[in-house]
Design a protein around this motif. Structure first.
Motif, PDB file in Angstrom:
ATOM      1  N   GLN A 119      -2.292  -7.395   0.077  1.00 29.03           N
ATOM      2  CA  GLN A 119      -3.019  -6.562  -0.873  1.00 29.03           C
ATOM      3  C   GLN A 119      -4.357  -6.172  -0.274  1.00 29.03           C
ATOM      4  O   GLN A 119      -5.049  -7.003   0.304  1.00 29.03           O
ATOM      5  N   ASP A 120      -4.686  -4.892  -0.410  1.00 32.04           N
ATOM      6  CA  ASP A 120      -6.003  -4.436   0.015  1.00 32.04           C
ATOM      7  C   ASP A 120      -6.419  -3.257  -0.843  1.00 32.04           C
ATOM      8  O   ASP A 120      -5.634  -2.722  -1.606  1.00 32.04           O
ATOM      9  N   GLY A 121      -7.676  -2.906  -0.716  1.00 33.85           N
ATOM     10  CA  GLY A 121      -8.221  -1.788  -1.464  1.00 33.85           C
ATOM     11  C   GLY A 121      -9.330  -2.228  -2.386  1.00 33.85           C
ATOM     12  O   GLY A 121      -9.204  -3.233  -3.078  1.00 33.85           O
ATOM     13  N   TYR A 172      -4.032 -11.933   2.178  1.00 35.17           N
ATOM     14  CA  TYR A 172      -2.766 -12.287   2.815  1.00 35.17           C
ATOM     15  C   TYR A 172      -2.242 -13.493   2.046  1.00 35.17           C
ATOM     16  O   TYR A 172      -2.796 -14.581   2.143  1.00 35.17           O
ATOM     17  N   VAL A 173      -1.190 -13.304   1.256  1.00 39.04           N
ATOM     18  CA  VAL A 173      -0.671 -14.373   0.411  1.00 39.04           C
ATOM     19  C   VAL A 173       0.766 -14.676   0.833  1.00 39.04           C
ATOM     20  O   VAL A 173       1.616 -13.791   0.863  1.00 39.04           O
ATOM     21  N   PHE A 174       1.008 -15.944   1.140  1.00 40.01           N
ATOM     22  CA  PHE A 174       2.342 -16.414   1.500  1.00 40.01           C
ATOM     23  C   PHE A 174       2.829 -17.312   0.368  1.00 40.01           C
ATOM     24  O   PHE A 174       2.167 -18.291   0.031  1.00 40.01           O
ATOM     25  N   THR A 175       3.972 -16.962  -0.226  1.00 43.93           N
ATOM     26  CA  THR A 175       4.551 -17.795  -1.267  1.00 43.93           C
ATOM     27  C   THR A 175       5.869 -18.358  -0.757  1.00 43.93           C
ATOM     28  O   THR A 175       6.295 -18.046   0.361  1.00 43.93           O
ATOM     29  N   ARG A 222       1.764  -4.830  -1.074  1.00 43.08           N
ATOM     30  CA  ARG A 222       3.039  -4.730  -0.377  1.00 43.08           C
ATOM     31  C   ARG A 222       3.720  -6.085  -0.400  1.00 43.08           C
ATOM     32  O   ARG A 222       3.082  -7.105  -0.147  1.00 43.08           O
ATOM     33  N   ASP A 223       4.983  -6.108  -0.723  1.00 41.03           N
ATOM     34  CA  ASP A 223       5.765  -7.345  -0.765  1.00 41.03           C
ATOM     35  C   ASP A 223       6.817  -7.310   0.332  1.00 41.03           C
ATOM     36  O   ASP A 223       7.515  -6.313   0.498  1.00 41.03           O
ATOM     37  N   VAL A 237       0.944 -11.418 -10.685  1.00 43.55           N
ATOM     38  CA  VAL A 237       1.933 -10.730  -9.859  1.00 43.55           C
ATOM     39  C   VAL A 237       3.007 -11.690  -9.357  1.00 43.55           C
ATOM     40  O   VAL A 237       4.001 -11.254  -8.787  1.00 43.55           O
ATOM     41  N   LEU A 238       2.810 -12.978  -9.566  1.00 44.77           N
ATOM     42  CA  LEU A 238       3.785 -13.974  -9.125  1.00 44.77           C
ATOM     43  C   LEU A 238       4.830 -14.202 -10.209  1.00 44.77           C
ATOM     44  O   LEU A 238       4.543 -14.092 -11.399  1.00 44.77           O
ATOM     45  N   THR A 239       6.044 -14.541  -9.794  1.00 45.63           N
ATOM     46  CA  THR A 239       7.083 -14.878 -10.756  1.00 45.63           C
ATOM     47  C   THR A 239       6.814 -16.268 -11.316  1.00 45.63           C
ATOM     48  O   THR A 239       5.940 -16.991 -10.831  1.00 45.63           O
TER      49      THR A 239
END
Length: 185
Positions: free
Chosen positions: A93-95, A83-86, A102-103, A7-9
């Motif tokens: 992300q959850d579930g 909880y990802v901080f780039t 969510r971005d 999901v990351l560029t």
């Protein structure tokens, strides 16, 4: 339940990746332990007759239901929340079965507020509310080391602004001041 790197560029780098604080797992683990203790207690205390077997099965069924719904499921939710901080955005992300991601781009964040209760302060966690442009906000609950995360978020936002500048201001020309008209007498 690892966070997917696809999901990351290409040039995006993860600065911080966290799950909610381990305090979220305390209650589910206690529920599992109580359910197991109840089944073992009933099995030891009831006589080995048909009535005792029915009692053990009834308590076992209730303990299984409570263990799954109040023990195992919350643990799965806790482990699947990320909880990802780039260096470009914040990914939430959850579930477990159905996933929601969510971005929040760093250049759209306009406020972030950290709050801690007394228990949160003792455990070293807290809640981080991130507001962005356009009435979008995200609430990160039970963030470990929330003070460090808020400081890191501030640094990421400032670094993003230094690298990219305020792109919105560059695109829009400055409005010309209205001419001042004098009054005739």
């Amino acid at each position: 339940m690892a966070f997917p790197d696809e999901v990351l560029t290409d040039e995006e780098e993860v600065v911080l990746h966290q799950h909610p604080h381990a305090r979220a797992a305390v209650r589910p683990v206690l529920v599992l332990l109580v359910a197991l203790a109840a089944v073992l207690g009933v099995w030891i205390m009831l006589p080995p007759t048909t009535g005792g077997l029915i009692g053990v099965l009834v308590v076992g069924a209730v303990a299984l239901f409570m263990g799954l719904t109040r023990g195992v499921w919350p643990l799965l939710v806790w482990r699947s929340t990320h909880y990802v901080f780039t260096d470009e955005r914040i990914l939430l992300q959850d579930g477990v079965i159905a996933r929601e991601r969510r971005d929040l781009p760093l250049n759209r964040v306009n406020d972030h507020v950290m709050s801690q209760s007394l228990l949160d302060r003792l455990l070293g966690c807290g809640t981080l509310r991130i507001d962005s442009i356009g009435d979008r906000s995200a609430v990160l609950v039970a963030v470990p080391h929330v003070q460090h995360v808020q400081t890191l978020l501030y640094q990421l936002i400032e670094t993003d602004r230094e690298l990219h500048g305020d792109e919105h201001e560059e695109d829009e020309p400055e409005p010309e001041p209205a001419p001042i008209r004098g009054r005739r007498r």
